[in-house]
Each structure stands twice: as structure tokens, then as C-alpha cells.
Write an enzyme that holds these catalytic residues in place. Sequence first.
Site: not given
Length: 331
Positions: A154, A192, A200, A243, A190
Site C-alpha cells: 500500500s 525525530s 522511534s 531511543d 530537534h
Amino acid sequence: MIRTIVLFSSAALIIINAHGDQLELGPQNSSESCLLEGLKQADPQQTLGELRESCLEIEPTLFKQRVELEKQASKNRFAIIPHRPNFVLPASLTSINQEPYIDTPVGDKLDDVEIKFQVSLKYLFMQDLIFRDLDLQFAFTTTSWWQAYNSGISAPFRETNYEPEVILNYHHSWSLLGFPVEQTTLSFNHQSNGQTGQLSRSWNRIILGFAFAPTDNVLWGFRTWYRLPENEKKTALDPSGDDNPDIQKYMGYGELGGLWSISDKHSLEFMLRNNLRSSDNRGAIQLGWSFPINDRIQGYVEYFNGYGESLIYYNHHAHRLGIGFKLTNWL
């Protein structure tokens, strides 16, 4: 000698000297700024023509031109301007490392051909914040790797990195150990990938950057960073905590970049990063070539080899070759 009459209108600044010479200035460029500054400090015997001629000899670097364009655009308080390059690579070939995705819905079904694109914008929040040429900016960059051709799963976005920044940008020229510094930045950054659980990845940094312009068409950049510490995770799937505690072993503590503007539309660029460890040495190199397609869009070829192309692969070696379009460049 300089004896001037200065007239202001809604669209221009008009200067008339004792000889009747008239000079009309619109929105200021670097030469006009030089002229206005020169009027304040000129020798009484210097004519306006001599001053104008001396200022015309000062050719603004490509970097200064970019700063001037940004300031002009930011006069519209709703203006959002480019930060880093904005590009789309419809053909991006790599050797996908499936390891981080084991035990996830996509499993080992990822394709080696995908689309990579980047959107990078900033807002000039305040000019001359504490003193002249110190600006406060907010920036946001998102880079995505999209399995657009993988209909079997998908066509998901495999990885997206989000990077908001608050930047203090000082763009007054100065000299560092004899090198001409065009821009100095200090930012909170920052980064992420917006994931949870085993996928993560994130970190926070204070980044100090310098941009050097040794010639009119060459720009060097150096950034060094300090990672803000985070608490250790109590368990591997703990939603709080670090993480990726070993990320600097792979991403290092800074990076070096360069841009060579061959012409108005042709440019070569590179980025070099290394952890500077004699043992367990890790690093990365990225090369880019921009070339003209039409007046608005450039073609773009990008090659990457090393660690940290994306956060999910900060500790996995990757190599990638992509070709596509660049909508905005560094300069």
C-alpha cells in the site's frame, strides 16, 4: 565636496549633491547600503561620484545576495521563505536494510527504489534582535522516503524525519583566524522520525555554525553540535527515555559542507561527516549536482554513502543514488 540634499518618497530615496548630481535609490542592495553608510563617514572633499564609484567596486557575494533577497521577501509579514534546498527525487535507488522493520507490518517487503523528497521552510521572526544583523528565525525541515512504487504494501512512507529549529542568525561579515565568516548561527535543533516503539529515533542538539565565502561563487560551511542528554530507557519498549544513546558514535560531533556555484543554474555541493575516532571510525559523504531544466526548476542528482542519511539508519551503513528536481537551492 559632499553636500547633499536627501529626499524621501514612498518608493525611493533621492540624493542630490552640490553639483546637481542626482541618485535615486529604491529598495537597498549592498552597493546602495554602502553608499548610504559612506555618506555618514565620507571625507568632506570626496564627491558623490567618487563615493558611488568606490561602492560599485564592492560586488556582493552570492551569500549576501541571498540574505538581501530574504530580507526583501520578509517585508511581507506573511512570507515563509526557503531554508534548506527543497527537492523531489522520483528515482532514488538504494539497498534497503530490512533489519529495523522486522516484526513490523511492512516486514521484509520494502523495495530498493523509492521517492525521496524534502520540504524546508523558515520564517524571519525578528530582525536586528539585540544588535544590527542579528535575526531570530524559526525553521522546519521534513525529509521523507516514500515507497510510492510498492503497491504490494500500500505504498507507505517508510521514513520521515522532522526537524524544527529556533535559530539566532548573525549575518555580519567578520574574520575567524583569517577566514572570512559570512554567517554565524546558533540554534536549538530537534530531530525525530515521529515513530514509536522499536522504530522511534530522536535527539536534541545545540548547533553552532559558520559559513565562509572565500570567493564570490564558493561557500564553505561548518557546523558543530552538543547533544542534550536524555534519561536512559528502563526497558527497550519504554516510551520515555533515550531511543538512540549511541547516535554520536555514528553521527559524530559536526559536519563540513561546501557549495561551488559554477553559473546561475549549475552548482556542485558536498557534505562530509566523521566521528573522528581512530577505532570504530564512522562517517558519511553526500555529493550533489544541480543543473538547469528551465527558468524555475533545476535538475538534481544526489549521492550518499555512510551512516545517518535518515534517523532510522543512523547506525546502519547506507548508499543511495537519486535523480530528480530541485525547486530551491542553497543560494
